[in-house]
Design a protein around this motif. Structure first.
Motif, mmCIF file in Angstrom:
data_model
loop_
_atom_site.group_PDB
_atom_site.id
_atom_site.type_symbol
_atom_site.label_atom_id
_atom_site.label_comp_id
_atom_site.label_asym_id
_atom_site.label_seq_id
_atom_site.Cartn_x
_atom_site.Cartn_y
_atom_site.Cartn_z
ATOM 1 N N THR A 27 -13.854 -3.718 -7.185
ATOM 2 C CA THR A 27 -13.788 -4.456 -6.327
ATOM 3 C C THR A 27 -14.058 -5.334 -6.348
ATOM 4 N N SER A 28 -13.244 -6.565 -5.640
ATOM 5 C CA SER A 28 -14.638 -7.745 -5.417
ATOM 6 C C SER A 28 -14.906 -8.504 -4.007
ATOM 7 N N PHE A 29 -16.752 -8.671 -5.118
ATOM 8 C CA PHE A 29 -17.271 -9.618 -3.791
ATOM 9 C C PHE A 29 -17.496 -11.290 -4.321
ATOM 10 N N ARG A 30 -17.691 -11.419 -3.048
ATOM 11 C CA ARG A 30 -18.139 -12.931 -2.819
ATOM 12 C C ARG A 30 -19.823 -12.862 -3.112
ATOM 13 N N ALA A 31 -20.508 -14.394 -3.621
ATOM 14 C CA ALA A 31 -21.331 -14.610 -4.751
ATOM 15 C C ALA A 31 -22.707 -13.527 -3.497
ATOM 16 N N ASP A 32 -22.563 -13.461 -1.775
ATOM 17 C CA ASP A 32 -22.865 -13.205 -0.894
ATOM 18 C C ASP A 32 -23.194 -11.489 -0.734
ATOM 19 N N GLY A 33 -22.348 -10.916 -1.753
ATOM 20 C CA GLY A 33 -22.310 -9.656 -2.383
ATOM 21 C C GLY A 33 -21.301 -9.211 -0.945
ATOM 22 N N SER A 34 -20.620 -9.819 -0.054
ATOM 23 C CA SER A 34 -19.855 -9.416 0.895
ATOM 24 C C SER A 34 -17.716 -9.327 0.123
ATOM 25 N N LEU A 35 -17.885 -8.351 0.785
ATOM 26 C CA LEU A 35 -15.806 -7.822 0.558
ATOM 27 C C LEU A 35 -15.246 -9.299 0.390
ATOM 28 N N ASP A 36 -14.801 -9.370 -0.664
ATOM 29 C CA ASP A 36 -13.697 -10.508 -0.904
ATOM 30 C C ASP A 36 -12.763 -10.040 -0.772
ATOM 31 N N LEU A 37 -11.892 -9.902 0.447
ATOM 32 C CA LEU A 37 -10.254 -8.455 0.316
ATOM 33 C C LEU A 37 -9.889 -9.444 -0.250
ATOM 34 N N GLU A 38 -9.459 -10.878 0.324
ATOM 35 C CA GLU A 38 -8.740 -11.847 -1.064
ATOM 36 C C GLU A 38 -8.363 -11.475 -2.568
ATOM 37 N N SER A 39 -8.940 -11.486 -3.525
ATOM 38 C CA SER A 39 -9.657 -11.585 -4.150
ATOM 39 C C SER A 39 -8.893 -10.033 -4.832
ATOM 40 N N PHE A 40 -9.748 -9.277 -4.193
ATOM 41 C CA PHE A 40 -9.017 -7.819 -4.691
ATOM 42 C C PHE A 40 -7.786 -7.896 -4.517
ATOM 43 N N ARG A 41 -6.882 -8.116 -3.344
ATOM 44 C CA ARG A 41 -6.005 -7.673 -3.428
ATOM 45 C C ARG A 41 -4.577 -8.625 -4.312
ATOM 46 N N GLU A 42 -4.959 -9.579 -5.006
ATOM 47 C CA GLU A 42 -4.455 -10.244 -6.180
ATOM 48 C C GLU A 42 -4.524 -9.609 -7.295
ATOM 49 N N TYR A 43 -5.941 -9.470 -7.482
ATOM 50 C CA TYR A 43 -6.371 -8.715 -8.746
ATOM 51 C C TYR A 43 -6.330 -7.426 -8.844
ATOM 52 N N GLU A 81 -0.950 -1.015 -0.541
ATOM 53 C CA GLU A 81 -0.487 -1.676 0.205
ATOM 54 C C GLU A 81 0.741 -2.762 -1.504
ATOM 55 N N GLU A 82 -0.598 -3.520 -2.031
ATOM 56 C CA GLU A 82 -0.005 -4.027 -2.976
ATOM 57 C C GLU A 82 0.358 -3.499 -4.186
ATOM 58 N N SER A 83 0.293 -1.787 -4.600
ATOM 59 C CA SER A 83 1.160 -1.383 -5.092
ATOM 60 C C SER A 83 1.925 -1.113 -4.147
ATOM 61 N N ALA A 84 2.563 -1.015 -3.686
ATOM 62 C CA ALA A 84 4.087 -0.894 -3.437
ATOM 63 C C ALA A 84 4.888 0.169 -3.652
ATOM 64 N N GLY A 85 4.198 1.133 -3.961
ATOM 65 C CA GLY A 85 4.998 2.112 -4.225
ATOM 66 C C GLY A 85 5.093 1.994 -5.904
ATOM 67 N N ARG A 86 5.037 1.878 -6.211
ATOM 68 C CA ARG A 86 4.914 1.119 -7.678
ATOM 69 C C ARG A 86 4.000 2.494 -8.725
ATOM 70 N N VAL A 87 3.109 2.424 -8.637
ATOM 71 C CA VAL A 87 2.572 3.733 -8.472
ATOM 72 C C VAL A 87 1.403 4.912 -7.530
ATOM 73 N N PRO A 88 1.270 5.263 -8.311
ATOM 74 C CA PRO A 88 0.543 6.716 -7.656
ATOM 75 C C PRO A 88 -1.254 6.459 -7.100
ATOM 76 N N VAL A 89 -1.199 6.068 -5.927
ATOM 77 C CA VAL A 89 -2.694 5.687 -6.024
ATOM 78 C C VAL A 89 -3.565 6.829 -5.563
ATOM 79 N N VAL A 90 -4.767 6.820 -5.616
ATOM 80 C CA VAL A 90 -6.256 7.992 -6.220
ATOM 81 C C VAL A 90 -7.351 7.982 -5.642
ATOM 82 N N ALA A 91 -7.425 7.836 -4.528
ATOM 83 C CA ALA A 91 -8.721 7.267 -3.933
ATOM 84 C C ALA A 91 -9.434 8.266 -3.686
ATOM 85 N N GLY A 92 -10.978 7.164 -4.262
ATOM 86 C CA GLY A 92 -12.361 8.296 -4.655
ATOM 87 C C GLY A 92 -13.221 8.971 -3.261
#
Length: 323
Positions: A27-43, A81-92
């Protein structure tokens, strides 16, 4: 609320586990510890594009323990959304069953295909309590469940039979590496029940798990070096013992030796390695701590060795070849 599981989900997971490693995205975070959703999406889009067997967002490697419910919703939604159905998504999901059910509802709304039930919080319980925890969750979600046994969660064969009888419990992830116990569980499970190796740096023990009938495994290395993870998986599957041994000797074992220096490095080193590869995933959240400069230098050296091994021509001779 529990219902019979859509067989398509189980078959997609089974096929994925047979043909690739299981990816546990950071999970991507910024330097201040906040969630970096844009970076996570790319990753996570890049992770999905490498063709893992499944994506497991917001699990241990994804620092589930540090996410609030809104952040969790954003992470799981983005992964779907980013997996776009290519692979199953299993959330913790995790904590006590009441909180786990709240996360399960969020994951279902976000479009996750299944759930990984992480070990409950703090207390130990008897076998009846471990079964009861799973029963409470299973009765309150329509999604398929894979149960993770590690730390204070250890099922015996009778308990495994009980949870496997629940209509939406489809598998077990094992993090104990007690192969005697695991063999008993595989023998007690119904046909078609899914098992996979969830030991820390699972490749180290992949051969041993396969010997008791559990060849599928999760790969933390995939989170930062999919080419190394894929190279190991292919060599192991195809009987390339020489390459498996080289990767274990020159990459995996040295990586584990660094990992074992500091508690929490099982996540911190993975995230640091992703940053070394140019992924802006940011720091870990407390109580984890980022690697020291000395450990980071050792990590960089070991990572370079692993990448060299999978980029250079290698002897992928079948099992039994000289090495």
């Amino acid at each position: 609320m529990a219902a019979m599981v859509n067989g398509d989900v189980v078959e997609r997971l089974r096929e994925g586990m047979a043909n690739g490693v299981l990816s546990f995205p950071l999970t991507s975070f910024r330097a201040d510890g906040s969630l970096d959703l844009e970076s996570f999406r790319e990753y996570v889009a890049a992770q999905a594009a490498t063709g893992p067997g499944a994506l497991f967002p917001a699990c241990g490697t994804g620092e589930f323990f540090s996410l609030d419910e809104d952040e969790y919703r954003q992470v799981v939604t983005a992964a779907v959304e980013e997996s776009a159905g290519r692979v199953p998504v299993v959330a913790g999901i995790g904590y006590g069953w009441a909180q786990a059910v709240r996360f399960a509802a969020i994951a279902e709304e976000a479009g996750a295909d299944a759930l990984l039930v992480l070990p409950h919080y703090l207390v130990c319980g008897p076998q009846s309590g471990l079964v009861g925890q799973v029963e409470q969750i299973a009765s309150r979600t329509r999604l398929p469940l894979i149960v993770y046994q590690r730390d204070q969660v250890t099922f015996n064969a009778e308990s495994l039979t009980a949870i496997a009888a629940l209509p939406n419990v489809i598998g077990l992830k094992d993090g104990h590496s007690d192969l005697d116990r695991l063999q008993r569980l595989t023998l007690a499970a119904p046909d078609g029940f899914l098992f996979f190796n969830g030991a820390a740096t699972a490749e180290i023990q992949a051969r041993a798990y396969a010997a008791v009938g559990v060849p599928a495994y999760s790969s933390a290395v995939h989170a930062f070096a999919p080419e190394i993870a894929a190279g190991f998986f292919t060599a192991l599957r195809d009987g390339g013992d020489a390459q498996v041994d080289r990767l274990l000797r020159e990459f995996y074992v040295p990586f584990v030796e660094i990992r074992d220096r500091v508690p929490g490095y099982g996540v911190s080193l993975v995230k640091a390695a992703a940053r070394l590869r140019g992924r802006p995933v940011g720091p870990v959240r407390a109580p984890l701590a980022d690697p020291t400069p000395a450990d980071l230098a050792d990590l960089e050296r070991v990572l370079a060795a692993g990448l060299d091994l999978v980029s250079a021509p290698s002897d992928s001779a079948p099992t039994g070849a000289a090495r």
